[in-house]
Write a protein that holds these residues in place. Structure first.
Motif, PDB file in Angstrom:
ATOM      1  N   THR A 176       5.731 -59.143 -97.187  1.00  0.00           N
ATOM      2  CA  THR A 176       4.614 -59.287 -98.160  1.00  0.00           C
ATOM      3  C   THR A 176       3.687 -57.917 -98.827  1.00  0.00           C
ATOM      4  N   GLY A 177       3.790 -57.827-100.289  1.00  0.00           N
ATOM      5  CA  GLY A 177       3.140 -56.871-100.421  1.00  0.00           C
ATOM      6  C   GLY A 177       3.308 -57.195-102.007  1.00  0.00           C
ATOM      7  N   GLU A 179       3.697 -55.114-103.935  1.00  0.00           N
ATOM      8  CA  GLU A 179       3.448 -54.183-104.298  1.00  0.00           C
ATOM      9  C   GLU A 179       5.481 -53.707-105.185  1.00  0.00           C
ATOM     10  N   ASP A 219      -0.231 -60.949-101.235  1.00  0.00           N
ATOM     11  CA  ASP A 219      -1.186 -60.247-100.428  1.00  0.00           C
ATOM     12  C   ASP A 219      -2.778 -60.827-100.830  1.00  0.00           C
ATOM     13  N   GLY A 243       1.594 -55.770 -93.589  1.00  0.00           N
ATOM     14  CA  GLY A 243       0.397 -56.424 -94.145  1.00  0.00           C
ATOM     15  C   GLY A 243      -0.080 -56.620 -92.271  1.00  0.00           C
ATOM     16  N   ASP A 250      -4.775 -56.539 -95.231  1.00  0.00           N
ATOM     17  CA  ASP A 250      -2.686 -56.460 -94.242  1.00  0.00           C
ATOM     18  C   ASP A 250      -3.843 -58.343 -92.968  1.00  0.00           C
TER      19      ASP A 250
HETATM   20 MG    MG Z   1       1.022 -54.451 -97.732  1.00  0.00          MG
END
Ligand code: MG
Ligand code: AMP
Length: 391
Positions: A176-177, A179, A219, A243, A250
């Motif tokens: 997850t993310g 970025e 996210d 997350g 998160d």
């Molecule tokens: Mg994250």
């Protein structure tokens, strides 16, 4: 926050054996054996020559001997060796009747046509006796044990061509993310490459399971929900990274609950990796591992691997060495069990590598073991014995 031991106990007590299947033995490397395997033969199956030489009667030595036949490996001797006689014999060939010793060819000389003489002072029998290694009916390898190359040799030798092995858990891996970009991309401003997923793919493979990469999850609650529900439906075990901390984005624990995950713990007294989440559904196990690569790596080693082993009927027993530390070690807080990347040096001392915290995965690359520092331990003096797990 629960202790490491308690967390591991919760994980292991939720495990259930996933069943077994028969595979061709040539496909069984690194699988976990699900039945005891017995030998259907003696090994060796007959008394055989351990050397190239001459099979004879020890009591005739050192007199000259008449060579009555030549026995190659795989042949049955045609003659019995009588007084003053011998048979030329090759390594692995059947010992002829009457003979109790094989003299090495290097310890003989020619003494005429089909005649030889023993030239040494003494000899061992140089015979591998029937069943001295394995007896018919002996257990060769046990249920619950991993299959390594030498076991493939044993399966071959006892004709076990279709061993019963544990089913390999199918393990979903999601990062997850917002970025994250994949390794083949150059990260733009504010972005980093996804390294956790590929590290976990390798760890899952090395644990003998089937990794199933399911991509980077943006996210948002909707994306996280879709990803978790699909992953739970299609896999035995689901591993998410990131997350799980206290940030505004998160969502992993909340969305796990929405997907009927019974969360069994959400915070463990380990460093790195405090916010590790573990839960179960009716058919699956799910971990939310922290996003930093060192946390993800270590939490896989200490929590996920023991579960995967148990799903295959095996027990994960990490190698733990007790070695002296080469430097003074101190820390300001001691409320968690801490894992520190270290190097076991050539003279078997434990020395922490330069390490800036759980984002510093390169430190793990340069280490060869993890030092575990127990709860309440603030200082370790140089020379003190510590516990390390080679990695
Ligand atoms: Mg994250
Ligand atoms: P999070 O737990 O999502 O707050 O992430 C913690 C830290 O780990 C952040 O700095 C993330 O950028 C980093 N991180 C999260 N996922 C990954 C990943 N798949 N690969 C490398 N770093 C990550």
């Amino acid at each position: 926050m629960i202790s490491f031991e308690k967390a591991l106990d919760i994980i292991l007590s939720s495990a259930r054996y996933l069943g077994d299947e028969r595979v061709d033995f040539t496909d069984s490397l690194d699988r976990v054996l699900a039945e005891d395997v017995f030998s259907d033969v003696d090994m060796p199956p007959f008394d055989k020559a351990a050397m190239d030489g001459f099979a004879c009667r020890r009591e005739d030595l050192p007199a000259e001997l008449e060579v009555i036949e030549t026995i190659a490996a795989g042949q049955i001797p045609e003659k019995s060796v009588g007084p003053g006689q011998c048979a030329r014999i090759m390594t692995g060939a059947m010992i002829p009747e009457g003979a109790d010793t094989v003299i090495m060819v290097e310890q003989t000389e020619v003494a005429g046509t089909e005649r030889i003489r023993f030239t040494a002072a003494k000899t061992t029998p140089n015979i591998a006796y029937q069943a001295e290694d394995v007896k018919l009916g002996d257990v060769m390898w046990r249920k619950g044990q991993p299959i390594k190359p030498s076991h493939i040799a044993i399966f071959s030798a006892v004709g076990c061509t279709n061993p019963l092995v544990a089913i390999q858990p199918r393990v979903a891996i999601l990062s997850t993310g917002d970025e994250l970009v994949e390794p083949n991309e150059k990260p733009g401003p504010g972005k980093i490459r996804n390294s956790n997923a590929w590290q976990l793919m390798a760890q899952v493979t090395q644990a003998g399971c089937i990794p199933n990469y399911m991509g980077i999850v943006p996210d948002t609650k909707e994306d996280t929900d879709m990803a978790i529900s699909k992953a739970l439906a299609e896999n035995d075990v689901v591993l998410l990274t990131g997350g799980v901390s206290m940030g505004d984005f998160d969502f992993v624990p909340e969305i796990m609950r929405k997907n009927k995950v019974d969360i069994r713990f959400q915070k463990v007294a380990v460093k790195p990796g405090r916010p590790t989440v573990f839960g179960v559904t009716e058919k699956s196990w799910i971990f939310g591992l922290p996003g930093n690569p060192v946390s993800s790596f270590i939490n896989f080693e200490i929590f996920v691997k023991p579960l995967l082993y148990k799903l295959m009927g095996n027990e994960f027993k990490p190698v733990e060495l007790i070695l002296p530390i080469g430097v003074n070690f101190t820390r300001k807080k001691a409320d968690r069990l801490e894992w520190v990347p270290v190097e076991i040096t050539e003279n078997a001392e434990v020395v922490p590598v330069s390490y800036h915290g759980s984002a510093h995965i390169h430190a793990v690359c340069l280490s060869n073991a993890l030092l575990s520092v127990p709860v309440d331990k603030f200082e370790i003096a140089k020379g003190e014995f510590v516990n390390v797990r080679p990695i």
